[in-house]
Motif scaffolding. Sequence first.
Motif, PDB file in Angstrom:
ATOM      1  N   GLY A  52       0.817  -1.208   0.000  1.00 43.76           N
ATOM      2  CA  GLY A  52       0.000   0.000   0.000  1.00 43.76           C
ATOM      3  C   GLY A  52       0.850   1.258   0.000  1.00 43.76           C
ATOM      4  O   GLY A  52       1.929   1.305  -0.567  1.00 43.76           O
ATOM      5  N   ILE A  53       0.347   2.302   0.659  1.00 43.27           N
ATOM      6  CA  ILE A  53       1.067   3.567   0.703  1.00 43.27           C
ATOM      7  C   ILE A  53       1.939   3.683   1.948  1.00 43.27           C
ATOM      8  O   ILE A  53       2.623   4.673   2.137  1.00 43.27           O
ATOM      9  CB  ILE A  53       0.094   4.759   0.623  1.00 43.27           C
ATOM     10  CG1 ILE A  53      -0.893   4.722   1.775  1.00 43.27           C
ATOM     11  CG2 ILE A  53      -0.614   4.786  -0.718  1.00 43.27           C
ATOM     12  CD1 ILE A  53      -1.786   5.941   1.876  1.00 43.27           C
ATOM     13  N   LYS A  54       1.905   2.663   2.771  1.00 40.27           N
ATOM     14  CA  LYS A  54       2.707   2.671   3.991  1.00 40.27           C
ATOM     15  C   LYS A  54       4.156   2.340   3.667  1.00 40.27           C
ATOM     16  O   LYS A  54       4.484   1.906   2.574  1.00 40.27           O
ATOM     17  CB  LYS A  54       2.162   1.651   4.987  1.00 40.27           C
ATOM     18  CG  LYS A  54       0.739   1.924   5.402  1.00 40.27           C
ATOM     19  CD  LYS A  54       0.280   0.864   6.352  1.00 40.27           C
ATOM     20  CE  LYS A  54      -1.156   1.123   6.773  1.00 40.27           C
ATOM     21  NZ  LYS A  54      -1.637   0.099   7.686  1.00 40.27           N
ATOM     22  N   ARG A  55       5.006   2.521   4.659  1.00 37.87           N
ATOM     23  CA  ARG A  55       6.419   2.182   4.477  1.00 37.87           C
ATOM     24  C   ARG A  55       6.693   0.708   4.714  1.00 37.87           C
ATOM     25  O   ARG A  55       7.809   0.254   4.552  1.00 37.87           O
ATOM     26  CB  ARG A  55       7.270   3.015   5.430  1.00 37.87           C
ATOM     27  CG  ARG A  55       7.309   4.471   5.045  1.00 37.87           C
ATOM     28  CD  ARG A  55       8.254   5.226   5.901  1.00 37.87           C
ATOM     29  NE  ARG A  55       9.551   4.551   5.928  1.00 37.87           N
ATOM     30  CZ  ARG A  55      10.598   4.986   6.580  1.00 37.87           C
ATOM     31  NH1 ARG A  55      10.525   6.098   7.260  1.00 37.87           N
ATOM     32  NH2 ARG A  55      11.734   4.334   6.571  1.00 37.87           N
ATOM     33  N   GLN A  56       5.681  -0.050   5.124  1.00 30.29           N
ATOM     34  CA  GLN A  56       5.891  -1.467   5.411  1.00 30.29           C
ATOM     35  C   GLN A  56       6.320  -2.218   4.161  1.00 30.29           C
ATOM     36  O   GLN A  56       5.778  -2.007   3.076  1.00 30.29           O
ATOM     37  CB  GLN A  56       4.620  -2.097   5.966  1.00 30.29           C
ATOM     38  CG  GLN A  56       4.815  -3.562   6.327  1.00 30.29           C
ATOM     39  CD  GLN A  56       3.564  -4.186   6.917  1.00 30.29           C
ATOM     40  OE1 GLN A  56       2.502  -3.584   6.924  1.00 30.29           O
ATOM     41  NE2 GLN A  56       3.703  -5.384   7.409  1.00 30.29           N
ATOM     42  N   ARG A  57       7.310  -3.067   4.313  1.00 29.42           N
ATOM     43  CA  ARG A  57       7.815  -3.868   3.209  1.00 29.42           C
ATOM     44  C   ARG A  57       7.452  -5.323   3.443  1.00 29.42           C
ATOM     45  O   ARG A  57       7.392  -5.798   4.569  1.00 29.42           O
ATOM     46  CB  ARG A  57       9.338  -3.738   3.099  1.00 29.42           C
ATOM     47  CG  ARG A  57       9.841  -2.313   3.011  1.00 29.42           C
ATOM     48  CD  ARG A  57       9.291  -1.564   1.837  1.00 29.42           C
ATOM     49  NE  ARG A  57       9.943  -1.984   0.608  1.00 29.42           N
ATOM     50  CZ  ARG A  57       9.727  -1.451  -0.580  1.00 29.42           C
ATOM     51  NH1 ARG A  57       8.882  -0.482  -0.729  1.00 29.42           N
ATOM     52  NH2 ARG A  57      10.366  -1.878  -1.624  1.00 29.42           N
ATOM     53  N   LEU A  58       7.227  -6.034   2.356  1.00 33.82           N
ATOM     54  CA  LEU A  58       6.917  -7.449   2.407  1.00 33.82           C
ATOM     55  C   LEU A  58       7.958  -8.214   1.591  1.00 33.82           C
ATOM     56  O   LEU A  58       8.609  -7.652   0.707  1.00 33.82           O
ATOM     57  CB  LEU A  58       5.523  -7.721   1.834  1.00 33.82           C
ATOM     58  CG  LEU A  58       4.358  -7.078   2.563  1.00 33.82           C
ATOM     59  CD1 LEU A  58       3.064  -7.322   1.796  1.00 33.82           C
ATOM     60  CD2 LEU A  58       4.252  -7.600   3.984  1.00 33.82           C
ATOM     61  N   TYR A  59       8.085  -9.494   1.894  1.00 34.01           N
ATOM     62  CA  TYR A  59       9.071 -10.350   1.242  1.00 34.01           C
ATOM     63  C   TYR A  59       8.366 -11.616   0.778  1.00 34.01           C
ATOM     64  O   TYR A  59       7.614 -12.224   1.539  1.00 34.01           O
ATOM     65  CB  TYR A  59      10.200 -10.690   2.220  1.00 34.01           C
ATOM     66  CG  TYR A  59      10.850  -9.441   2.755  1.00 34.01           C
ATOM     67  CD1 TYR A  59      11.958  -8.898   2.123  1.00 34.01           C
ATOM     68  CD2 TYR A  59      10.326  -8.767   3.849  1.00 34.01           C
ATOM     69  CE1 TYR A  59      12.529  -7.725   2.584  1.00 34.01           C
ATOM     70  CE2 TYR A  59      10.886  -7.596   4.317  1.00 34.01           C
ATOM     71  CZ  TYR A  59      11.987  -7.081   3.672  1.00 34.01           C
ATOM     72  OH  TYR A  59      12.547  -5.911   4.121  1.00 34.01           O
ATOM     73  N   ARG A  60       8.614 -12.015  -0.467  1.00 33.11           N
ATOM     74  CA  ARG A  60       7.992 -13.237  -0.984  1.00 33.11           C
ATOM     75  C   ARG A  60       8.546 -14.446  -0.238  1.00 33.11           C
ATOM     76  O   ARG A  60       9.752 -14.629  -0.130  1.00 33.11           O
ATOM     77  CB  ARG A  60       8.279 -13.406  -2.462  1.00 33.11           C
ATOM     78  CG  ARG A  60       7.418 -12.590  -3.327  1.00 33.11           C
ATOM     79  CD  ARG A  60       7.585 -12.995  -4.771  1.00 33.11           C
ATOM     80  NE  ARG A  60       6.752 -12.152  -5.590  1.00 33.11           N
ATOM     81  CZ  ARG A  60       7.051 -11.813  -6.833  1.00 33.11           C
ATOM     82  NH1 ARG A  60       8.144 -12.257  -7.390  1.00 33.11           N
ATOM     83  NH2 ARG A  60       6.242 -11.038  -7.498  1.00 33.11           N
TER      84      ARG A  60
END
Length: 85
Positions: free
Chosen positions: A41-49
């Motif tokens: 989204g527009i947050k700074r949170q990052r995700l990893y596959r």
Amino acid sequence: MLVLDGEEYLTVDEAARLLGIKRATLYAYVSRGVLRSYRQGIKRQRLYRRSEIESLLRLAPSAAAEATPRRSPDDIPLAESWIRD
């Protein structure tokens, strides 16, 4: 864990825990191109596959694997032994 478009993604803490590393080390992997992170989204949170994290867990030179038998799936060699600049 989140599932987006059929793909599983991990949070920073989940990915670091699975790899057995600190969050800062995970960020270093991203900055060096070892892993990719994905913005949520527009947050700074990052995700990893999850699939990329699991691939990284399997990645190790065969000589190091033979010299040091693994005691558990979470016991991976130090990054310095298999990451090249």
